[in-house]
Design a protein around this motif. Structure first.
Motif, short mmCIF file in Angstrom:
data_model
loop_
_atom_site.label_atom_id
_atom_site.label_comp_id
_atom_site.label_asym_id
_atom_site.label_seq_id
_atom_site.Cartn_x
_atom_site.Cartn_y
_atom_site.Cartn_z
N LYS A 31 69.83 -15.79 23.88
CA LYS A 31 70.65 -14.62 24.16
C LYS A 31 71.82 -14.66 23.19
O LYS A 31 72.46 -15.69 23.03
CB LYS A 31 71.15 -14.67 25.60
N PHE A 32 72.07 -13.52 22.55
CA PHE A 32 73.16 -13.42 21.58
C PHE A 32 74.14 -12.33 22.00
O PHE A 32 73.73 -11.21 22.33
CB PHE A 32 72.62 -13.06 20.18
N TRP A 33 75.43 -12.67 21.99
CA TRP A 33 76.47 -11.66 22.11
C TRP A 33 76.54 -10.92 20.79
O TRP A 33 76.32 -11.52 19.72
CB TRP A 33 77.83 -12.30 22.40
N LEU A 34 76.85 -9.64 20.81
CA LEU A 34 76.91 -8.87 19.56
C LEU A 34 78.33 -8.55 19.13
O LEU A 34 78.54 -8.19 17.97
CB LEU A 34 76.12 -7.56 19.72
N THR A 35 79.28 -8.65 20.04
CA THR A 35 80.66 -8.37 19.67
C THR A 35 81.57 -9.50 20.15
O THR A 35 81.27 -10.11 21.18
CB THR A 35 81.14 -7.04 20.30
N PRO A 36 82.61 -9.81 19.47
CA PRO A 36 83.07 -9.16 18.25
C PRO A 36 82.22 -9.49 17.02
O PRO A 36 82.30 -8.83 16.00
CB PRO A 36 84.49 -9.67 18.07
N LEU A 40 62.97 -8.55 20.42
CA LEU A 40 64.35 -8.32 20.83
C LEU A 40 64.36 -7.31 21.96
O LEU A 40 63.73 -6.26 21.85
CB LEU A 40 65.18 -7.81 19.66
N PHE A 41 65.09 -7.63 23.03
CA PHE A 41 65.11 -6.76 24.21
C PHE A 41 66.39 -7.00 25.01
O PHE A 41 67.14 -7.93 24.74
CB PHE A 41 63.89 -7.01 25.09
N PHE A 42 66.61 -6.14 26.00
CA PHE A 42 67.69 -6.37 26.95
C PHE A 42 67.23 -5.91 28.32
O PHE A 42 66.27 -5.17 28.45
CB PHE A 42 69.01 -5.70 26.54
N PHE A 43 67.90 -6.40 29.35
CA PHE A 43 67.63 -6.00 30.72
C PHE A 43 68.55 -4.83 31.06
O PHE A 43 69.74 -4.87 30.75
CB PHE A 43 67.89 -7.15 31.70
N SER A 44 68.02 -3.83 31.70
CA SER A 44 68.83 -2.64 31.96
C SER A 44 69.84 -2.81 33.08
O SER A 44 70.75 -2.02 33.21
CB SER A 44 67.92 -1.45 32.27
N ARG A 45 69.69 -3.84 33.89
CA ARG A 45 70.61 -4.01 35.02
C ARG A 45 71.33 -5.35 34.95
O ARG A 45 71.61 -5.97 35.95
CB ARG A 45 69.85 -3.88 36.33
N GLU A 46 71.62 -5.76 33.75
CA GLU A 46 72.33 -7.02 33.56
C GLU A 46 73.79 -6.69 33.24
O GLU A 46 74.23 -5.57 33.39
CB GLU A 46 71.67 -7.81 32.42
N GLU A 47 74.53 -7.65 32.77
CA GLU A 47 75.95 -7.47 32.50
C GLU A 47 76.21 -6.38 31.46
O GLU A 47 75.34 -6.04 30.67
CB GLU A 47 76.56 -8.79 32.06
N THR A 48 77.44 -5.87 31.44
CA THR A 48 77.77 -4.73 30.60
C THR A 48 78.17 -5.11 29.18
O THR A 48 78.15 -4.25 28.30
CB THR A 48 78.92 -3.91 31.22
N ARG A 49 78.53 -6.36 28.94
CA ARG A 49 78.90 -6.79 27.58
C ARG A 49 77.66 -6.70 26.69
O ARG A 49 76.59 -7.21 27.04
CB ARG A 49 79.44 -8.21 27.59
N ILE A 50 77.79 -6.07 25.53
CA ILE A 50 76.63 -5.83 24.67
C ILE A 50 76.07 -7.16 24.14
O ILE A 50 76.79 -7.99 23.62
CB ILE A 50 76.96 -4.85 23.52
N HIS A 51 74.77 -7.31 24.35
CA HIS A 51 74.07 -8.53 23.94
C HIS A 51 72.59 -8.21 23.79
O HIS A 51 72.14 -7.12 24.13
CB HIS A 51 74.27 -9.63 24.98
N VAL A 52 71.85 -9.16 23.27
CA VAL A 52 70.41 -8.98 23.12
C VAL A 52 69.72 -10.31 23.43
O VAL A 52 70.26 -11.38 23.17
CB VAL A 52 70.04 -8.48 21.70
N HIS A 53 68.54 -10.20 24.03
CA HIS A 53 67.70 -11.37 24.27
C HIS A 53 66.65 -11.41 23.17
O HIS A 53 66.15 -10.36 22.75
CB HIS A 53 67.00 -11.26 25.63
N VAL A 54 66.34 -12.59 22.70
CA VAL A 54 65.33 -12.77 21.66
C VAL A 54 64.27 -13.71 22.22
O VAL A 54 64.55 -14.85 22.56
CB VAL A 54 65.94 -13.37 20.38
#
Length: 105
Positions: free
Chosen positions: A61-66, A39-53
């Motif tokens: 890629k999964f959105w975490l909210t809502p 599980l990771f994320f890119f530091s310069r990607e979009e601001t909506r909280i998500h994670v790459h698997v």
């Protein structure tokens, strides 16, 4: 032989019209490894909280909210996607804490 890159940095083109010498360095923090998933994320990607698997067979890629929701995927079977989402749910607090720490929120 090419030198190995640090596992936390990656060269990525932000626009397809940029020449290869205009690549930017992007931090790719690994949050957790669980079984065959990273599980990771890119530091310069979009601001909506998500994670790459990442998995040997593909990535999601999964959105975490809502709520945890699949954004997109490639190469993973339906079973692997269910497993990946389960891993995200198990580590949700860790992911959110890592995101907030990394982005200073």
């Amino acid at each position: 032989m090419r030198p190995k890159k640090s596992p936390k940095t990656l060269k990525r083109r932000w626009r397809s019209d940029l020449p290869a010498d205009k690549l930017v360095t992007v931090t790719v923090p690994t949050i957790v490894r669980d079984g065959q998933f990273r599980l990771f994320f890119f530091s310069r990607e979009e601001t909506r909280i998500h994670v790459h698997v990442s998995h040997v067979d593909g990535e999601a890629k999964f959105w975490l909210t809502p709520m945890v929701d699949l954004a997109n995927h490639t190469g993973l079977s339906a079973s692997q996607l269910r497993q990946a989402q389960a891993v995200v749910n198990v580590h949700l607090k860790e992911i959110q804490d890592a995101w907030n720490y990394h982005f200073g929120r």
